[in-house]
Motif scaffolding. Structure first.
Motif, short mmCIF file in Angstrom:
data_model
loop_
_atom_site.label_atom_id
_atom_site.label_comp_id
_atom_site.label_asym_id
_atom_site.label_seq_id
_atom_site.Cartn_x
_atom_site.Cartn_y
_atom_site.Cartn_z
N ASN A 1 -30.91 3.50 -0.50
CA ASN A 1 -30.58 2.59 -1.30
C ASN A 1 -30.30 1.02 -0.47
O ASN A 1 -30.36 0.19 -1.04
N HIS B 1 -27.65 7.29 -8.80
CA HIS B 1 -27.66 6.27 -7.60
C HIS B 1 -28.70 6.96 -6.44
O HIS B 1 -29.57 6.15 -5.95
N ALA C 1 -32.11 5.36 -8.50
CA ALA C 1 -31.94 3.96 -7.86
C ALA C 1 -32.51 4.10 -6.36
O ALA C 1 -33.54 3.40 -6.16
N ASN D 1 -35.70 2.24 -4.86
CA ASN D 1 -35.77 1.43 -3.84
C ASN D 1 -36.70 1.87 -2.81
O ASN D 1 -37.48 0.89 -2.12
N THR E 1 -32.92 13.50 -14.03
CA THR E 1 -33.14 12.40 -13.14
C THR E 1 -34.49 12.74 -12.28
O THR E 1 -35.18 11.84 -11.81
#
Ligand SMILES: O=C(O)[C@H]1O[C@H](OP(=O)(O)OP(=O)(O)OC[C@H]2O[C@@H](n3ccc(=O)[nH]c3=O)[C@H](O)[C@@H]2O)[C@H](O)[C@@H](O)[C@@H]1O
Length: 434
Positions: A153, A191, A195, A199, A246
């Motif tokens: 991240n 996360h 994410a 990223n 996910t």
């Protein structure tokens, strides 16, 4: 103290007006310093409470994402370059995310062995025993693989890595794994697996040259699918856990970045990977630990005592599959964030093609450990587990000759040998090859 204190409200306070201007000025100055100190305290106190005691997710994961890593500087860049240097003709230069993880360590070691340039990246989170991750790191270090400590991240870290090394490939294995833990800490899945993946793709799409990306999806995307064996063409729109959701989201995100930016993307659906240096949160690993301790193990069963089975896949077979996918990955077509043509988009099952009931897994462990397990049979809890997995691997076979060759008995024997050796030495053994 509050701003109300400046307004005289009692006769007593008027008396202060009698004091000298110097005294007055000093008192005001002191009071504003005290105010500043007070509000700073409140502010930092709140910050502390917010980050360290966040109710959104488990405190461990909040701390995890808050961790700061030190990176950068000439010596660090030199290590990065040297680790990623290709040492053979036609070699590739690969960024391996999750390099201190189970699959990441084995894949990094294999790439390095054949002369490719390998740079690892890992955030060393504490989802499971970090000393095992450190041992894997030490193992890789000895073969010349440097693992950068950082999170996927962290945009500026990723940008920096691509500035220092023009990676030809990314092997993206960093993820929040585990099916059941998703109910305890859903935030960590979003996360890392969503994410963090986005990223990484953002940086890859802007890189020049754009790397080809091979990444870890999961057999769990088949969810409640009942058609066996699971083929890549089967439906994957019924995930049974947030983890699976996910990973499925990752597959859709991959489609988007391929479509818009021309990134070459290959997703690998791993089927319950096991072996030496494995993950302590997985059943075969903690069953071994608990059987040796004489502790009871819970074995899940389906409705009406139905069998729960997995297509357990040995780590060396998975490594071969990862390398096969990497070697057949075509170049991304874009550059600097612009698509220049259609790019490759693939997804493959990497399984063993022979599901084994969990009860049989336990029997094999009993024989290898020479200890009888205390079996506690229980109904498959509603925690995201699916009753059955079975891979159809014809696609991977056709594309890159994937052919698993280790059965569960043989693979577990190797695992048990490693386990006994590693933990006999208090988990500090790093001499054995991965
Ligand atoms: O192949 C996959 O896609 C997934 O494989 C594993 O997930 P899982 O197959 O559930 O592996 P384990 O957690 O090791 O469970 C193996 C089997 O043991 C069973 N089990 C698990 C725990 C337990 O206490 N008792 C028990 O009988 C499970 O139901 C399952 O059938 C990994 O944990 C996931 O990260 C991975 O993505």
């Amino acid at each position: 103290m509050s701003h109300l204190d400046d307004i005289p409200s009692t006769p007593g306070k008027f008396k202060m007006m009698d004091k000298s201007p110097f005294f007055l000025h000093r008192t005001r100055w002191q009071s504003s310093v005290a105010k500043l100190a007070f509000w700073s305290l409140v502010f930092f106190g709140l910050l502390f409470i917010f980050f360290y005691r966040s109710p959104i997710s488990n405190p461990d994961s909040s701390r995890r994402s808050l961790r700061t890593y030190s990176w950068g500087g000439p010596a660090w860049e030199k290590r990065v370059r040297s680790s990623a240097r290709v040492r053979t003709r036609n070699g590739v230069s690969v960024l391996v995310t999750g390099a201190a993880g189970f699959v990441g360590t084995h894949v990094s070691a294999a790439l390095k062995r054949r002369g490719d340039g390998v740079l690892g990246l890992d955030n060393f989170n504490d989802y499971y025993d970090t000393s095992l991750k450190r041992s894997r790191q030490a193992l890789l270090e000895r073969s010349g693989v440097f693992i950068v400590e950082g999170d996927i991240n962290d945009l500026s870290l990723l940008k920096k890595l691509f500035e220092v090394v023009p990676f030809t490939h990314v092997m993206h294995l960093a993820a929040q794994a585990g099916v059941r833990y998703a109910m305890e800490n859903p935030g960590s899945y979003v996360h890392s697996n969503i994410a963090g993946f986005v990223n990484l793709l953002e940086v890859c799409k802007s890189a020049n040259p754009q790397p080809a990306i091979v990444w870890a999806s999961s057999s769990s995307v088949y969810g409640l699918n009942t058609k066996v064996p699971f083929s890549e063409k089967d439906r994957t729109d019924q995930p049974a856990s947030l983890y699976a959701a996910t990973k499925k989201a990752g597959e859709e995100i991959a489609h988007t970045y391929n479509h818009i930016y021309g990134l070459s993307l290959t997703g690998l659906r791993f089927f319950t990977v096991y072996g030496p240096w494995g993950r302590p949160d997985m059943a075969y690993f903690f069953f071994t630990r608990d059987i040796l301790k004489g502790k009871a193990i819970s074995i899940f069963e389906g409705a009406n005592h139905g069998t729960v089975a997995r297509d357990f896949t040995y780590i060396d077979d998975i490594v071969k599959g990862c390398l096969g996918a990497l070697d057949t990955a075509e170049k991304s077509t874009g550059s600097g964030g612009k698509k220049r043509g259609a790019a490759q988009l693939r997804v493959f099952n990497l399984g063993n093609t022979s599901p084994v009931p969990v009860t049989d897994l336990v029997s094999i462990l009993e024989r290898l450990l020479k200890v009888k397990a205390k079996r506690n049979m229980m109904k498959l809890p509603r925690n995201g587990d699916v009753p059955f997995t079975h891979a159809n691997i014809s696609s991977a076979q056709r594309e890159f000759g994937y052919k698993p060759s280790t059965d569960l008995q043989t693979g577990l024997k190797k695992f048990v040998r490693w386990y006994l050796g590693y933990y006999k030495q208090g988990g500090k053994k790093v001499a054995a090859a991965a």
